[in-house]
Design an enzyme around this catalytic site. Structure first.
Site, PDB file in Angstrom:
ATOM      1  N   ASP A   1      24.401 103.449   7.348  1.00  0.00           N
ATOM      2  CA  ASP A   1      24.774 104.057   8.623  1.00  0.00           C
ATOM      3  C   ASP A   1      23.582 104.853   9.130  1.00  0.00           C
ATOM      4  O   ASP A   1      22.927 105.563   8.360  1.00  0.00           O
ATOM      5  CB  ASP A   1      25.998 104.961   8.466  1.00  0.00           C
ATOM      6  CG  ASP A   1      27.292 104.168   8.375  1.00  0.00           C
ATOM      7  OD1 ASP A   1      27.244 102.926   8.363  1.00  0.00           O
ATOM      8  OD2 ASP A   1      28.357 104.810   8.313  1.00  0.00           O
TER       9      ASP A   1
ATOM     10  N   HIS B   1      23.716 106.180   3.504  1.00  0.00           N
ATOM     11  CA  HIS B   1      23.177 106.746   4.737  1.00  0.00           C
ATOM     12  C   HIS B   1      21.666 106.769   4.615  1.00  0.00           C
ATOM     13  O   HIS B   1      21.120 107.261   3.621  1.00  0.00           O
ATOM     14  CB  HIS B   1      23.748 108.145   4.988  1.00  0.00           C
ATOM     15  CG  HIS B   1      25.177 108.112   5.417  1.00  0.00           C
ATOM     16  ND1 HIS B   1      26.217 108.000   4.522  1.00  0.00           N
ATOM     17  CD2 HIS B   1      25.738 108.152   6.644  1.00  0.00           C
ATOM     18  CE1 HIS B   1      27.360 107.975   5.183  1.00  0.00           C
ATOM     19  NE2 HIS B   1      27.101 108.065   6.481  1.00  0.00           N
TER      20      HIS B   1
END
Length: 185
Positions: free
Chosen positions: A4, A151
């Site tokens: 992400d 992430h």
């Protein structure tokens, strides 16, 4: 393997280098902020064969939005991505993983496959155990068919990534794309 991307913290180029060196396909879910501030990295993701997915313009909780607001959040990012790359987005990761039957139906009507995860870390902040904690968290929870969410703002993930990839392969697993996953459905 999915990442992400809400903002850039300087680690994505190294992540892309590792993925290229290890010949691992990944998916990057980007926001409007990321697309606007990192167009060259987005183009690199596409050029190197990675999937770039929709994480909405502003990263809102989709269940809190009207159907029209959902459409705007998703389609605006998709249009801007198409203008930059000439590619269409077909995968959506709902921000924060928040969804409802209505939001799934609405985004499906827009042509999206909603993509969640089966393994994720609280990795957008430094991990107390650093790269070793990132590595252990992935390896201790690895399972057949795992959809791993990392992430890209995490130094710990970046430093652990090559070791994670090599040891996942050593356990006999292979890396597939979201396209492979959808085709199996």
């Amino acid at each position: 393997l999915t990442f992400d991307e809400g903002y850039e913290n300087g680690y994505t180029p190294k992540i892309l280098d590792i993925l290229k060196e290890q010949q691992v396909p990944a998916a990057f879910f980007i926001t409007g902020h990321y697309l606007k501030t990192q167009p060259e990295l987005v183009k690199r993701m596409v050029a190197e064969g990675h999937i770039v997915g929709n994480h909405t313009v502003n990263h809102p909780s989709l269940p809190e939005l009207s159907n029209e607001e959902i459409k705007k959040e998703v389609e605006q990012l998709s249009e801007e991505f198409f203008s930059l790359t000439g590619k269409k987005m077909v995968y959506l990761r709902p921000p924060k993983g928040e969804f409802s039957e209505r939001t799934l139906a609405e985004t499906r009507k827009l042509g999206y496959h909603n993509i969640f995860w089966s393994l994720a870390l609280v990795d957008w902040v430094p991990m107390p155990g650093g790269p070793d904690e990132s590595y252990r968290s992935v390896m201790d929870n690895l399972h057949s068919g795992a959809l791993i969410l990392l992430h890209a703002v995490s130094r710990d993930n970046t430093e652990a990534l090559e070791r994670i990839i090599k040891d996942i392969r050593a356990k006999g697993y292979t890396f597939k794309t979201l396209d492979d996953l959808v085709e199996k459905r």
